[in-house]
Design a protein around this motif. Structure first.
Motif, PDB file in Angstrom:
ATOM      1  N   GLN A 641       0.825  -1.217   0.000  1.00 46.70           N
ATOM      2  CA  GLN A 641       0.000   0.000   0.000  1.00 46.70           C
ATOM      3  C   GLN A 641       0.858   1.266   0.000  1.00 46.70           C
ATOM      4  OE1 GLN A 641      -3.926   0.173   1.918  1.00 46.70           O
ATOM      5  NE2 GLN A 641      -3.189  -1.466   3.267  1.00 46.70           N
ATOM      6  N   VAL A 642       1.931   1.251   0.776  1.00 53.23           N
ATOM      7  CA  VAL A 642       2.820   2.411   0.808  1.00 53.23           C
ATOM      8  C   VAL A 642       3.470   2.631  -0.551  1.00 53.23           C
ATOM      9  CG1 VAL A 642       4.972   3.324   1.799  1.00 53.23           C
ATOM     10  CG2 VAL A 642       3.259   2.273   3.291  1.00 53.23           C
ATOM     11  N   ALA A 643       3.905   1.550  -1.201  1.00 58.72           N
ATOM     12  CA  ALA A 643       4.529   1.654  -2.525  1.00 58.72           C
ATOM     13  C   ALA A 643       3.557   2.258  -3.536  1.00 58.72           C
ATOM     14  CB  ALA A 643       5.002   0.284  -2.993  1.00 58.72           C
ATOM     15  N   ALA A 644       2.281   1.854  -3.453  1.00 59.28           N
ATOM     16  CA  ALA A 644       1.274   2.385  -4.382  1.00 59.28           C
ATOM     17  C   ALA A 644       1.056   3.886  -4.150  1.00 59.28           C
ATOM     18  CB  ALA A 644      -0.042   1.622  -4.211  1.00 59.28           C
ATOM     19  N   LEU A 645       1.025   4.290  -2.889  1.00 56.73           N
ATOM     20  CA  LEU A 645       0.870   5.713  -2.571  1.00 56.73           C
ATOM     21  C   LEU A 645       2.041   6.527  -3.111  1.00 56.73           C
ATOM     22  CD1 LEU A 645      -0.430   5.998   1.124  1.00 56.73           C
ATOM     23  CD2 LEU A 645      -1.519   6.910  -0.935  1.00 56.73           C
ATOM     24  N   ILE A 646       3.245   6.020  -2.878  1.00 59.84           N
ATOM     25  CA  ILE A 646       4.441   6.751  -3.319  1.00 59.84           C
ATOM     26  C   ILE A 646       4.458   6.878  -4.838  1.00 59.84           C
ATOM     27  CG2 ILE A 646       6.960   6.641  -3.454  1.00 59.84           C
ATOM     28  CD1 ILE A 646       6.913   5.362  -0.654  1.00 59.84           C
ATOM     29  N   ALA A 647       4.070   5.814  -5.535  1.00 59.43           N
ATOM     30  CA  ALA A 647       4.028   5.864  -7.000  1.00 59.43           C
ATOM     31  C   ALA A 647       3.046   6.938  -7.471  1.00 59.43           C
ATOM     32  CB  ALA A 647       3.614   4.495  -7.544  1.00 59.43           C
ATOM     33  N   GLU A 648       1.925   7.034  -6.772  1.00 66.88           N
ATOM     34  CA  GLU A 648       0.927   8.059  -7.109  1.00 66.88           C
ATOM     35  C   GLU A 648       1.475   9.458  -6.858  1.00 66.88           C
ATOM     36  OE1 GLU A 648      -3.424   9.510  -5.420  1.00 66.88           O
ATOM     37  OE2 GLU A 648      -2.846   7.393  -5.223  1.00 66.88           O
ATOM     38  N   TRP A 649       2.166   9.640  -5.728  1.00 70.03           N
ATOM     39  CA  TRP A 649       2.742  10.953  -5.407  1.00 70.03           C
ATOM     40  C   TRP A 649       3.795  11.361  -6.436  1.00 70.03           C
ATOM     41  CZ3 TRP A 649       3.770   9.350   0.352  1.00 70.03           C
ATOM     42  CH2 TRP A 649       2.559   9.363   1.052  1.00 70.03           C
ATOM     43  N   SER A 651       4.059  10.341  -9.545  1.00 76.50           N
ATOM     44  CA  SER A 651       3.398  10.616 -10.819  1.00 76.50           C
ATOM     45  C   SER A 651       2.768  12.010 -10.819  1.00 76.50           C
ATOM     46  CB  SER A 651       2.330   9.556 -11.079  1.00 76.50           C
ATOM     47  OG  SER A 651       1.598   9.852 -12.241  1.00 76.50           O
ATOM     48  N   THR A 652       2.096  12.357  -9.730  1.00 75.59           N
ATOM     49  CA  THR A 652       1.471  13.677  -9.635  1.00 75.59           C
ATOM     50  C   THR A 652       2.514  14.790  -9.685  1.00 75.59           C
ATOM     51  OG1 THR A 652      -0.345  12.757  -8.323  1.00 75.59           O
ATOM     52  CG2 THR A 652      -0.004  15.144  -8.202  1.00 75.59           C
ATOM     53  N   ALA A 653       3.626  14.573  -8.993  1.00 76.21           N
ATOM     54  CA  ALA A 653       4.690  15.575  -8.979  1.00 76.21           C
ATOM     55  C   ALA A 653       5.273  15.775 -10.372  1.00 76.21           C
ATOM     56  CB  ALA A 653       5.788  15.155  -8.007  1.00 76.21           C
ATOM     57  N   GLU A 654       5.429  14.692 -11.113  1.00 76.74           N
ATOM     58  CA  GLU A 654       5.950  14.794 -12.483  1.00 76.74           C
ATOM     59  C   GLU A 654       4.987  15.568 -13.376  1.00 76.74           C
ATOM     60  OE1 GLU A 654       6.595  10.738 -13.486  1.00 76.74           O
ATOM     61  OE2 GLU A 654       8.605  10.650 -12.579  1.00 76.74           O
ATOM     62  N   GLN A 655       3.679  15.306 -13.216  1.00 75.21           N
ATOM     63  CA  GLN A 655       2.682  16.020 -14.013  1.00 75.21           C
ATOM     64  C   GLN A 655       2.662  17.505 -13.683  1.00 75.21           C
ATOM     65  OE1 GLN A 655      -1.108  14.042 -13.458  1.00 75.21           O
ATOM     66  NE2 GLN A 655      -0.265  12.048 -13.992  1.00 75.21           N
ATOM     67  N   ASP A 656       2.840  17.817 -12.376  1.00 72.79           N
ATOM     68  CA  ASP A 656       2.795  19.218 -11.942  1.00 72.79           C
ATOM     69  C   ASP A 656       4.157  19.898 -12.035  1.00 72.79           C
ATOM     70  OD1 ASP A 656       0.168  18.709 -11.344  1.00 72.79           O
ATOM     71  OD2 ASP A 656       0.497  18.453  -9.185  1.00 72.79           O
ATOM     72  N   ASP A 657       5.178  19.160 -12.451  1.00 72.88           N
ATOM     73  CA  ASP A 657       6.539  19.679 -12.544  1.00 72.88           C
ATOM     74  C   ASP A 657       7.007  20.256 -11.206  1.00 72.88           C
ATOM     75  OD1 ASP A 657       8.946  20.177 -13.823  1.00 72.88           O
ATOM     76  OD2 ASP A 657       8.353  22.180 -14.476  1.00 72.88           O
ATOM     77  N   THR A 658       6.782  19.487 -10.146  1.00 73.62           N
ATOM     78  CA  THR A 658       7.237  19.871  -8.815  1.00 73.62           C
ATOM     79  C   THR A 658       8.107  18.762  -8.234  1.00 73.62           C
ATOM     80  OG1 THR A 658       5.265  18.919  -7.787  1.00 73.62           O
ATOM     81  CG2 THR A 658       5.192  21.253  -8.346  1.00 73.62           C
ATOM     82  N   GLU A 659       8.902  19.118  -7.252  1.00 71.55           N
ATOM     83  CA  GLU A 659       9.748  18.125  -6.603  1.00 71.55           C
ATOM     84  C   GLU A 659       9.136  17.708  -5.271  1.00 71.55           C
ATOM     85  OE1 GLU A 659      13.822  19.145  -6.159  1.00 71.55           O
ATOM     86  OE2 GLU A 659      14.185  19.380  -8.303  1.00 71.55           O
TER      87      GLU A 659
END
Length: 778
Positions: A641-649, A651-659
């Motif tokens: 579950q933690v791995a899935a959350l991190i993958a989502e975070w 991905s979102t950061a890449e889309q928003d161009d944030t670190e």
């Protein structure tokens, strides 16, 4: 004629003009009349002082021109496209708040004439507040409707949140007091009286002056008007305002920007390096320039002896310590200054911050030489002992521990120390009860009583006060404890090792007995709540007693090592005006802060001056989502579950161009090793150490190792009944020592939760830890 340039807090190079913008600012400072600048007034502007000036053919700066009695000054607000700059300039006004003495930048729809009455101003404020609230409520209703249609799951009925007006009424704060005593604007007062929630207030005030936002958030956190005025140093600003005859003058505006609260909005006359950093938007860190007025007071305070700052996690205690270090060096570049903390990693972090604040700080060639020496305290202790003379060590070993020899002792690790205590008490402990014969009890007695008071014989031990020790000892029991200590010393001599606390006492004796002057003029200490008795004896011995000798930062809620100590036992006095309490959290969102603070409920926290340390008025200036609870049936499911959350975070950061930076924090080293391997199997990009990178933004570490760090996202792994608290630490202890150990476990969980800047996830396996807030464990 040259001029001073001041920058508004949001000023930045939004169009990437770089050197062109820097050249513009330099030209403005050198000669505002330079024809190439085209500094021009703005027709029909709300403020006659507003100007625009040419940066390039396409872009113009929006600025205010002020003519003081001693200086000409320009306040740079923004750089925009040519037409946008003129439109923007017509709606801005610099004003002087005569209640607070602070200069404010305001949005004004149209020029305000002198004929406009106070009643009309208040009427406009009510209308504007109503429009803002209506728009915000419409947005909230739309978001709520979308969320309800997306997920129809049963939820417990929400408890109605008191309105801001209700909170103010409960504290006895009237509408008149908000404006006449605190100096809030009519619009801000109207928002407070009509908003539905605290969150609405904070949203609507997002563009208001920084001091005003801080004041309002403080009010919502339960602070009184008097406390807020003191915290923001508004009384000082008001006294200054009383000396200004014309509150509409340029001189009033200039002086208002220089006040402590004014400096939250304006950077007055930045140096060239800061100017270039701000404009480039590269290495600039806000903490280098902006300090809360209460922080600034602590930085600049002159103490007849020692000084102290306290405050919860994220209140900027380390920032104050670093700024104060620079302040003392600026006052006396030849001073011998020590900046120290509990661990080597934390000391390295201090050095990094010092380099950012002042890349040219005078670094000492060796400890005790002129300049700044930055070191972990135990590393400095080891240096002193290692560089001492054999005769110095011989005297120190004999006088303090009754040990004959000239050897250079090394440190006992925790396992060795425990074994030595168990072996010693088995031989010399007599009829000590199991709780009083426990290695933890004996180790704490040794450090907080024997080493603190320099006890070297049985007679002295029988007479010494055991202040702060909850478990009593009879005369016979003291005799048995002292016999055990003597046996312990014999084992230490045989192994040529001492405890870390005893090593610090040894180093203190060496320094105290030298004919030369003490090693340092000033000592500054971060994370002071974790220092043990030996550390305090050593640091007191290192510094010349006198003005500004010792300055420390502590938070009793973050004491995760050792026992509570009393500073006065070591000749360090920081009561009354020598102490400053910080209440504003700059790191953590209000939601994460509220959750972390709830972990501390149910126990009393006492600081190093034997005073109750509560979180009254502790508040955040940031908002975000509520912490998430993640429940799993097994360790492997948790990792998945933690791995899935991190993958989502990610991905979102890449889309928003944030670190982002993600900290996965565990109570034990064993679980750290396990979940690291499990996350690796899920291809989570793990960092190799404590510090994350853009390519590897996830770091797994113990909660202890996370001290001093922050992450955008934090996962507290396996916060389960079996993991927190660690039962073995309390097994066999007397009640007082058991309570102290449990409090340290609670503090550790608080430290871990407060590492989260934006998102906090609490993961449990099976039954949740009883240390979590009640709504989680219910």
């Amino acid at each position: 004629m040259a001029a001073i340039v001041t920058l508004y807090k949001t000023f930045k190079d939004r169009y990437g003009l770089g050197s062109q913008l820097i050249d513009f600012v330099n030209k403005l400072m050198e000669n505002p009349a330079n024809p190439s600048l085209h500094v021009e007034p703005v027709v029909q502007a709300a403020d006659k002082r507003v100007r625009t000036a040419r940066v390039t053919q396409k872009y113009r700066a929006v600025l205010f021109e002020l003519q003081g009695t001693r200086e000409r000054q320009f306040v740079l607000i923004d750089v925009l496209n040519h037409d946008d700059a003129y439109d923007f300039a017509t709606t801005k006004q610099l004003s002087f708040n005569h209640i607070t003495g602070v200069t404010e930048l305001k949005d004004v729809e149209a020029p305000i004439s002198a004929a406009v009455t106070q009643e009309e101003i208040e009427s406009r404020a009510k209308q504007l507040a109503a429009e803002k609230l209506a728009q915000l409520q419409a947005e909230e209703e739309a978001a709520k409707s979308a969320a309800e249609s997306a997920a129809e799951e049963e939820k417990a009925p929400a408890v109605a949140e008191p309105t801001p007006a209700t909170l103010l009424k409960a504290e006895g704060i009237s509408e008149e007091a908000l404006s006449d005593e605190l100096g809030l604007s009519p619009l801000t007062v109207e928002i407070l009286l009509t908003a539905r929630t605290v969150a609405d207030v904070e949203e609507l005030l997002s563009t208001h002056p920084e001091w005003e936002r801080n004041a309002v958030i403080g009010l919502m956190a339960g602070m009184s008007i008097a406390e807020i005025r003191a915290d923001l140093r508004l009384d000082e600003s008001r006294d200054q305002a009383a000396r200004i005859e014309d509150h509409e003058s340029d001189e009033a505006i200039i002086e208002g920007m220089k006040t402590p609260a004014g400096k939250m909005e304006f950077i007055v006359a930045p140096g060239q390096e800061d100017l270039e950093s701000i404009i480039s938007g590269g290495s600039f860190d806000a903490w280098r320039v902006y300090l809360h007025p209460n922080q600034q007071r602590a930085v600049e305070a002159q103490h007849s002896g020692s000084g102290r700052i306290t405050g919860g996690a994220g209140t900027g205690k380390t920032v104050v310590v670093v700024h104060r270090t620079k302040h003392l060096l600026d006052q006396n570049p030849g001073a011998r200054v020590l900046l120290t903390t509990y661990t080597r990693d934390l000391a390295n972090a201090l050095k990094t911050q010092m380099n950012l604040l002042d890349p040219d700080f005078p670094e000492a060639s060796v400890h005790g030489a002129p300049g700044l020496w930055i070191s972990g305290v135990d590393a400095l202790v080891a240096d002193v002992i290692r560089n001492s003379q054999p005769l110095e060590r011989e005297k120190a070993l004999r006088d303090n521990f009754g040990i004959d020899g000239t050897f250079t002792p090394k440190a006992l690790d925790s396992r060795e120390e425990r074994n030595f205590w168990e072996e010693s008490v088995a031989v010399k402990g007599g009829d000590l009860s199991p709780e009083k014969a426990h290695p933890t009890f004996l180790s704490q007695e040794y450090s907080t009583v024997i080493l603190t008071h320099g006890v070297t014989d049985e007679r002295s031990y029988l007479r010494v006060r055991r202040a702060g020790r909850g478990t009593p000892l009879s005369r016979a029991e003291r005799k048995a404890v002292w016999a055990t200590v003597e046996m312990f010393h014999a084992k230490c001599a045989s192994a040529r090792k001492l405890t870390f606390a005893a090593l610090a006492v040894l180093a203190a004796h060496i320094v105290e007995n030298r004919d030369s002057v003490r090693m340092f003029d000033h000592v500054l200490i971060d994370e002071a709540q974790d220092f043990h008795a030996g550390h305090w004896r050593f640091l007191r011995a290192c510094v010349v007693e006198g003005p500004n000798d010792i300055f420390l930062a502590e938070d009793s809620h973050q004491r995760i090592y050792g026992q509570r100590l009393v500073l006065s036992h070591y000749g360090i006095h920081t009561r009354g005006r020598a102490s400053t309490k910080l209440r504003v959290n700059y790191r953590t969102t209000a939601q994460n802060l509220g959750y972390a603070s709830a972990i501390l409920d149910g126990t009393e926290w006492i600081d190093s001056e034997e005073e109750v340390d509560d979180l009254h008025g502790y508040h955040s200036v940031r908002r975000g989502p509520a912490p998430t609870i993640l429940q799993s049936a097994s360790k492997s499911e948790e990792a998945e579950q933690v791995a899935a959350l991190i993958a989502e975070w990610i991905s979102t950061a890449e889309q928003d161009d944030t670190e982002i930076s993600v900290g996965v924090l565990t109570r034990t080293r064993q679980r750290m090793t396990e979940i690291s391997a499990q996350l690796g199997e899920h291809e989570v990009p793990l960092a190799t150490g404590r510090i994350t990178t853009a390519e590897r933004p996830v770091s797994v570490m113990t909660m202890h190792n996370a001290k001093g760090l922050e992450f955008t996202h934090v996962v507290l792994a396996d916060v389960s009944a079996d993991a927190l608290p660690q039962a073995y630490l309390m097994r066999g202890l007397a009640e007082a020592e058991r309570d102290d150990s449990l409090q340290r476990e609670r503090a550790l969980l608080y430290v871990a939760a407060s590492r989260a800047r934006d998102l906090l996830v609490v993961s449990t396996i099976g039954e949740a830890s009883a240390l979590l807030p009640a709504e989680v464990t219910a």
